[in-house]
Design a protein around this motif. Structure first.
Motif, PDB file in Angstrom:
ATOM      1  N   THR A  22       0.834  -1.214   0.000  1.00 38.61           N
ATOM      2  CA  THR A  22       0.000   0.000   0.000  1.00 38.61           C
ATOM      3  C   THR A  22       0.867   1.261   0.000  1.00 38.61           C
ATOM      4  O   THR A  22       0.601   2.216  -0.747  1.00 38.61           O
ATOM      5  CB  THR A  22      -0.921   0.008   1.232  1.00 38.61           C
ATOM      6  N   LEU A  23       1.923   1.262   0.830  1.00 44.92           N
ATOM      7  CA  LEU A  23       2.836   2.399   0.877  1.00 44.92           C
ATOM      8  C   LEU A  23       3.503   2.621  -0.482  1.00 44.92           C
ATOM      9  O   LEU A  23       3.619   3.764  -0.956  1.00 44.92           O
ATOM     10  CB  LEU A  23       3.898   2.155   1.953  1.00 44.92           C
ATOM     11  N   LEU A  24       3.933   1.532  -1.125  1.00 45.06           N
ATOM     12  CA  LEU A  24       4.611   1.653  -2.417  1.00 45.06           C
ATOM     13  C   LEU A  24       3.657   2.112  -3.514  1.00 45.06           C
ATOM     14  O   LEU A  24       4.068   2.835  -4.435  1.00 45.06           O
ATOM     15  CB  LEU A  24       5.256   0.311  -2.792  1.00 45.06           C
ATOM     16  N   ILE A  25       2.391   1.724  -3.431  1.00 41.60           N
ATOM     17  CA  ILE A  25       1.407   2.185  -4.413  1.00 41.60           C
ATOM     18  C   ILE A  25       1.286   3.706  -4.368  1.00 41.60           C
ATOM     19  O   ILE A  25       1.284   4.379  -5.407  1.00 41.60           O
ATOM     20  CB  ILE A  25       0.029   1.536  -4.155  1.00 41.60           C
ATOM     21  N   LYS A  28       4.581   5.334  -5.753  1.00 43.38           N
ATOM     22  CA  LYS A  28       4.753   5.139  -7.198  1.00 43.38           C
ATOM     23  C   LYS A  28       3.681   5.874  -8.000  1.00 43.38           C
ATOM     24  O   LYS A  28       3.929   6.306  -9.130  1.00 43.38           O
ATOM     25  CB  LYS A  28       4.742   3.640  -7.521  1.00 43.38           C
ATOM     26  N   LEU A  29       2.498   5.991  -7.415  1.00 40.71           N
ATOM     27  CA  LEU A  29       1.434   6.740  -8.085  1.00 40.71           C
ATOM     28  C   LEU A  29       1.842   8.209  -8.235  1.00 40.71           C
ATOM     29  O   LEU A  29       1.656   8.819  -9.300  1.00 40.71           O
ATOM     30  CB  LEU A  29       0.132   6.627  -7.289  1.00 40.71           C
ATOM     31  N   VAL A  30       2.421   8.771  -7.177  1.00 35.43           N
ATOM     32  CA  VAL A  30       2.909  10.149  -7.231  1.00 35.43           C
ATOM     33  C   VAL A  30       4.038  10.280  -8.261  1.00 35.43           C
ATOM     34  O   VAL A  30       4.075  11.220  -9.068  1.00 35.43           O
ATOM     35  CB  VAL A  30       3.397  10.608  -5.837  1.00 35.43           C
ATOM     36  N   ALA A  31       4.954   9.278  -8.241  1.00 35.15           N
ATOM     37  CA  ALA A  31       6.078   9.312  -9.176  1.00 35.15           C
ATOM     38  C   ALA A  31       5.604   9.216 -10.622  1.00 35.15           C
ATOM     39  O   ALA A  31       6.117   9.918 -11.507  1.00 35.15           O
ATOM     40  CB  ALA A  31       7.037   8.162  -8.865  1.00 35.15           C
ATOM     41  N   TRP A  32       4.640   8.364 -10.888  1.00 36.01           N
ATOM     42  CA  TRP A  32       4.116   8.225 -12.258  1.00 36.01           C
ATOM     43  C   TRP A  32       3.444   9.526 -12.703  1.00 36.01           C
ATOM     44  O   TRP A  32       3.572   9.942 -13.865  1.00 36.01           O
ATOM     45  CB  TRP A  32       3.133   7.056 -12.312  1.00 36.01           C
ATOM     46  N   PHE A  33       2.724  10.173 -11.780  1.00 35.86           N
ATOM     47  CA  PHE A  33       2.035  11.433 -12.109  1.00 35.86           C
ATOM     48  C   PHE A  33       3.032  12.504 -12.567  1.00 35.86           C
ATOM     49  O   PHE A  33       2.780  13.244 -13.516  1.00 35.86           O
ATOM     50  CB  PHE A  33       1.257  11.926 -10.886  1.00 35.86           C
ATOM     51  N   PHE A  34       4.197  12.567 -11.905  1.00 37.33           N
ATOM     52  CA  PHE A  34       5.171  13.604 -12.225  1.00 37.33           C
ATOM     53  C   PHE A  34       6.104  13.221 -13.381  1.00 37.33           C
ATOM     54  O   PHE A  34       6.653  14.101 -14.047  1.00 37.33           O
ATOM     55  CB  PHE A  34       6.009  13.938 -10.991  1.00 37.33           C
ATOM     56  N   THR A  35       6.310  11.915 -13.601  1.00 38.95           N
ATOM     57  CA  THR A  35       7.290  11.501 -14.619  1.00 38.95           C
ATOM     58  C   THR A  35       6.660  10.990 -15.908  1.00 38.95           C
ATOM     59  O   THR A  35       7.300  11.015 -16.954  1.00 38.95           O
ATOM     60  CB  THR A  35       8.202  10.386 -14.066  1.00 38.95           C
ATOM     61  N   ILE A  40       7.761   3.084 -14.580  1.00 48.09           N
ATOM     62  CA  ILE A  40       7.188   3.317 -13.255  1.00 48.09           C
ATOM     63  C   ILE A  40       5.737   2.850 -13.221  1.00 48.09           C
ATOM     64  O   ILE A  40       5.278   2.282 -12.219  1.00 48.09           O
ATOM     65  CB  ILE A  40       7.291   4.809 -12.862  1.00 48.09           C
ATOM     66  N   LEU A  41       4.999   3.067 -14.328  1.00 48.29           N
ATOM     67  CA  LEU A  41       3.633   2.553 -14.410  1.00 48.29           C
ATOM     68  C   LEU A  41       3.637   1.033 -14.279  1.00 48.29           C
ATOM     69  O   LEU A  41       2.762   0.447 -13.619  1.00 48.29           O
ATOM     70  CB  LEU A  41       2.990   2.965 -15.730  1.00 48.29           C
ATOM     71  N   ALA A  42       4.631   0.385 -14.888  1.00 48.93           N
ATOM     72  CA  ALA A  42       4.761  -1.072 -14.771  1.00 48.93           C
ATOM     73  C   ALA A  42       4.969  -1.473 -13.315  1.00 48.93           C
ATOM     74  O   ALA A  42       4.354  -2.415 -12.813  1.00 48.93           O
ATOM     75  CB  ALA A  42       5.931  -1.562 -15.621  1.00 48.93           C
ATOM     76  N   GLY A 118      11.664  10.328 -10.179  1.00 43.41           N
ATOM     77  CA  GLY A 118      11.352   8.893 -10.248  1.00 43.41           C
ATOM     78  C   GLY A 118      12.468   8.035  -9.688  1.00 43.41           C
ATOM     79  O   GLY A 118      12.226   7.007  -9.038  1.00 43.41           O
ATOM     80  N   ILE A 119      13.727   8.471  -9.913  1.00 47.76           N
ATOM     81  CA  ILE A 119      14.884   7.721  -9.397  1.00 47.76           C
ATOM     82  C   ILE A 119      14.848   7.652  -7.871  1.00 47.76           C
ATOM     83  O   ILE A 119      15.046   6.584  -7.278  1.00 47.76           O
ATOM     84  CB  ILE A 119      16.202   8.365  -9.886  1.00 47.76           C
ATOM     85  N   TRP A 120      14.570   8.774  -7.218  1.00 44.86           N
ATOM     86  CA  TRP A 120      14.514   8.786  -5.755  1.00 44.86           C
ATOM     87  C   TRP A 120      13.382   7.896  -5.232  1.00 44.86           C
ATOM     88  O   TRP A 120      13.545   7.198  -4.219  1.00 44.86           O
ATOM     89  CB  TRP A 120      14.332  10.207  -5.242  1.00 44.86           C
ATOM     90  N   VAL A 121      12.254   7.900  -5.919  1.00 41.97           N
ATOM     91  CA  VAL A 121      11.130   7.056  -5.511  1.00 41.97           C
ATOM     92  C   VAL A 121      11.498   5.581  -5.622  1.00 41.97           C
ATOM     93  O   VAL A 121      11.183   4.767  -4.741  1.00 41.97           O
ATOM     94  CB  VAL A 121       9.874   7.364  -6.358  1.00 41.97           C
ATOM     95  N   MET A 122      12.208   5.211  -6.687  1.00 46.83           N
ATOM     96  CA  MET A 122      12.570   3.806  -6.871  1.00 46.83           C
ATOM     97  C   MET A 122      13.623   3.366  -5.850  1.00 46.83           C
ATOM     98  O   MET A 122      13.616   2.220  -5.399  1.00 46.83           O
ATOM     99  CB  MET A 122      13.075   3.568  -8.298  1.00 46.83           C
ATOM    100  N   VAL A 123      14.534   4.283  -5.476  1.00 45.71           N
ATOM    101  CA  VAL A 123      15.504   3.952  -4.419  1.00 45.71           C
ATOM    102  C   VAL A 123      14.764   3.676  -3.111  1.00 45.71           C
ATOM    103  O   VAL A 123      15.062   2.700  -2.397  1.00 45.71           O
ATOM    104  CB  VAL A 123      16.518   5.102  -4.232  1.00 45.71           C
ATOM    105  N   PHE A 124      13.792   4.516  -2.800  1.00 43.18           N
ATOM    106  CA  PHE A 124      12.980   4.315  -1.593  1.00 43.18           C
ATOM    107  C   PHE A 124      12.246   2.969  -1.660  1.00 43.18           C
ATOM    108  O   PHE A 124      12.199   2.220  -0.669  1.00 43.18           O
ATOM    109  CB  PHE A 124      11.970   5.463  -1.463  1.00 43.18           C
TER     110      PHE A 124
END
Length: 300
Positions: A22-25, A28-35, A40-42, A118-124
């Motif tokens: 749930t936390l990752l959704i 990643k939803l925020v990251a997809w919106f900005f990138t 990231i959608l995958a 998006g890179i920072w989100v994926m590291v997290f």
């Protein structure tokens, strides 16, 4: 391990997986919106599947922990394997969609907006998933839960998937926009392979596949630990949820009293109970003279 401890560990692991997904959704939803990144959608799609799979796991664990009743005298352990099979179906569906999405992005040359965010989100995402997998691995080592093992395999694949998305975003940041689609397709293929592994293990459990050769060798070795046991044959094993079912025949001296023979069986049953979590054991006693030597299992 006591049944109560098993129940507590697998339940906590199930809730931890659902909470992490749930936390990752959200992130990643925020990251997809900005990138507007396909990779990231995958990853977001996979996290949505994670939540669905984790909810299925929680339900299955609750059912599997239900004690045996009049209609299910062997318990409800196979609910865990059914959950694993359902997870494989969910994962396969999401993987096929990701492959198609990645192919579409590759053909159209879809650009990535603000890849650094998006890179920072994926590291997290990678750090959080690593922590979850470490906890799940500990639970599987202590409980042997099929459902948690399937869930853990899923999240282990997520680590590689998130790393692939991270690489795709890094390449997109320096102008290689094609990487977004290519890596999305690669992630989809990897997830599909993971689904195959989970599905195969679940089917094996539902089809009553025998325990590992190491477990069976341990059973035989424990039986021969007693010098009164002259032979072992017709060993049958399987696993349902946390319960390992073990059936075997012991060969004893022809003139051993029923009481003494029963004592031999009781001692072995106690040893097997200590060696295996939630073991269900049936031991049949045979006079050694009525057994064909060719049927006897060799000492480990």
């Amino acid at each position: 391990m006591q049944h109560s401890e098993y129940s507590k560990l697998v339940t906590i692991a199930g809730w931890a997986a659902a909470g992490t997904a749930t936390l990752l959704i959200i992130t990643k939803l925020v990251a997809w919106f900005f990138t507007d990144s396909t990779s990231i959608l995958a990853s977001l799609t996979d996290s949505l599947m994670d939540v669905a799979a984790s909810i299925i796991n929680l339900i299955a664990i609750k059912v599997a922990l239900t004690p045996a009743d009049e209609d299910h005298k062997f318990g409800h352990g196979k609910a865990e394997s059914l959950a694993g099979l359902a997870q494989a179906a969910f994962i396969s569906g999401s993987a096929c969609l990701l492959i198609l999405g990645g192919f579409n992005a590759l053909i159209k040359g879809h650009p990535v907006q603000d890849p650094r965010f998006g890179i920072w989100v994926m590291v997290f995402s990678i750090v959080v998933t690593l922590l979850l997998v470490a906890f799940q691995t500990m639970v599987v080592r202590k409980t042997g839960s099929v459902a948690i093992k399937a869930d853990s395999l899923h999240y282990k694949s997520d680590i590689f998937m998130n790393a692939a998305v991270l690489i795709a975003l890094a390449l997109a940041a320096i102008g290689f926009n094609w990487a977004d689609g290519v890596f999305a397709m690669g992630v989809g293929g990897y997830i599909l392979y993971g689904a195959w592994q989970i599905g195969k293990e679940s089917v094996d459990a539902l089809m009553d596949k025998r325990l590992s050769p190491e477990d069976e060798a341990k059973v035989i070795a424990l039986a021969y630990d007693n010098p009164q046991v002259l032979g072992v044959h017709d060993l049958r094993t399987r696993q349902s949820g946390s319960t390992k079912f073990i059936q075997l025949h012991l060969e004893l001296e022809d003139h051993l009293s029923l009481y003494d023979a029963h004592e031999v069986a009781d001692k072995l049953e106690a040893q097997l109970d200590k060696a295996f979590i939630q073991a269900d054991i049936i031991i049949h006693l045979d006079p050694v003279s009525v057994v064909k030597p060719g049927n006897r299992l060799a000492r480990a």
